[in-house]
Design a protein around this motif. Structure first.
Motif, PDB file in Angstrom:
ATOM      1  N   ILE A   1     -34.904  74.890 -36.251  1.00  0.00           N
ATOM      2  CA  ILE A   1     -35.963  74.955 -35.233  1.00  0.00           C
ATOM      3  C   ILE A   1     -35.648  76.161 -34.371  1.00  0.00           C
ATOM      4  CG2 ILE A   1     -37.142  73.771 -33.370  1.00  0.00           C
ATOM      5  CD1 ILE A   1     -35.868  71.134 -34.554  1.00  0.00           C
TER       6      ILE A   1
ATOM      7  N   CYS B   1     -38.449  67.079 -31.620  1.00  0.00           N
ATOM      8  CA  CYS B   1     -39.284  67.899 -32.498  1.00  0.00           C
ATOM      9  C   CYS B   1     -39.678  67.142 -33.768  1.00  0.00           C
ATOM     10  CB  CYS B   1     -38.563  69.190 -32.858  1.00  0.00           C
ATOM     11  SG  CYS B   1     -38.437  70.363 -31.486  1.00  0.00           S
TER      12      CYS B   1
ATOM     13  N   ILE C   1     -35.771  75.764 -26.173  1.00  0.00           N
ATOM     14  CA  ILE C   1     -36.835  74.770 -26.325  1.00  0.00           C
ATOM     15  C   ILE C   1     -36.992  73.960 -25.041  1.00  0.00           C
ATOM     16  CG2 ILE C   1     -37.487  72.662 -27.561  1.00  0.00           C
ATOM     17  CD1 ILE C   1     -36.045  74.025 -30.054  1.00  0.00           C
TER      18      ILE C   1
ATOM     19  N   ILE D   1     -44.309  74.186 -32.547  1.00  0.00           N
ATOM     20  CA  ILE D   1     -42.899  74.237 -32.909  1.00  0.00           C
ATOM     21  C   ILE D   1     -42.745  75.194 -34.086  1.00  0.00           C
ATOM     22  CG2 ILE D   1     -40.927  72.876 -33.717  1.00  0.00           C
ATOM     23  CD1 ILE D   1     -42.476  70.398 -32.489  1.00  0.00           C
TER      24      ILE D   1
ATOM     25  N   ALA E   1     -40.090  76.484 -29.467  1.00  0.00           N
ATOM     26  CA  ALA E   1     -41.287  75.674 -29.260  1.00  0.00           C
ATOM     27  C   ALA E   1     -41.961  76.146 -27.985  1.00  0.00           C
ATOM     28  CB  ALA E   1     -40.930  74.195 -29.176  1.00  0.00           C
TER      29      ALA E   1
END
Length: 79
Positions: free
Chosen positions: A72, A36, A21, A63, A75
Motif C-alpha cells: 500500500i 485499507c 496514510i 487507496i 491513500a
C-alpha cells in the motif's frame, strides 16, 4: 475477481507508508493495513489497474497499491 482481491492477504505497507496514510486521511488507527483491507473488500469499491498500480476507490477514499509487491503506497480522500 481481480488480482488485488485474490491477494488481499499479501497487502502490507512500510513505516513511512503508515505515517503517510494516517496523515493524508486523518485517521488514528495504528493498523492501516487492516483499515485499507476493509475498504478494498467493501461491496461498493471500484478497483482499477493503471500501469504498475491498483487503485481502489470507495466511500470517499482512494487507496494506491503496487500491483507487483502488494505494498500500500498511499491513500487520499476523494473530493
Amino acid at each position: 475477481m481481480n488480482d488485488l482481491i485474490r491477494n488481499i492477504d499479501k497487502l502490507h505497507t512500510t513505516k513511512m507508508g503508515t505515517d503517510r496514510i494516517k496523515r493524508n486521511l486523518g485517521i488514528e488507527t495504528d493498523d492501516v493495513v487492516t483499515w485499507c483491507k476493509e475498504k478494498i473488500l467493501d461491496e461498493n469499491v471500484l478497483i482499477e489497474r493503471l500501469g504498475k498500480n491498483w487503485y481502489a476507490t470507495v466511500r470517499g477514499y482512494k487507496i494506491t497499491v503496487n500491483a507487483h509487491s502488494f505494498t500500500i503506497i498511499t491513500a487520499h480522500t476523494v473530493k
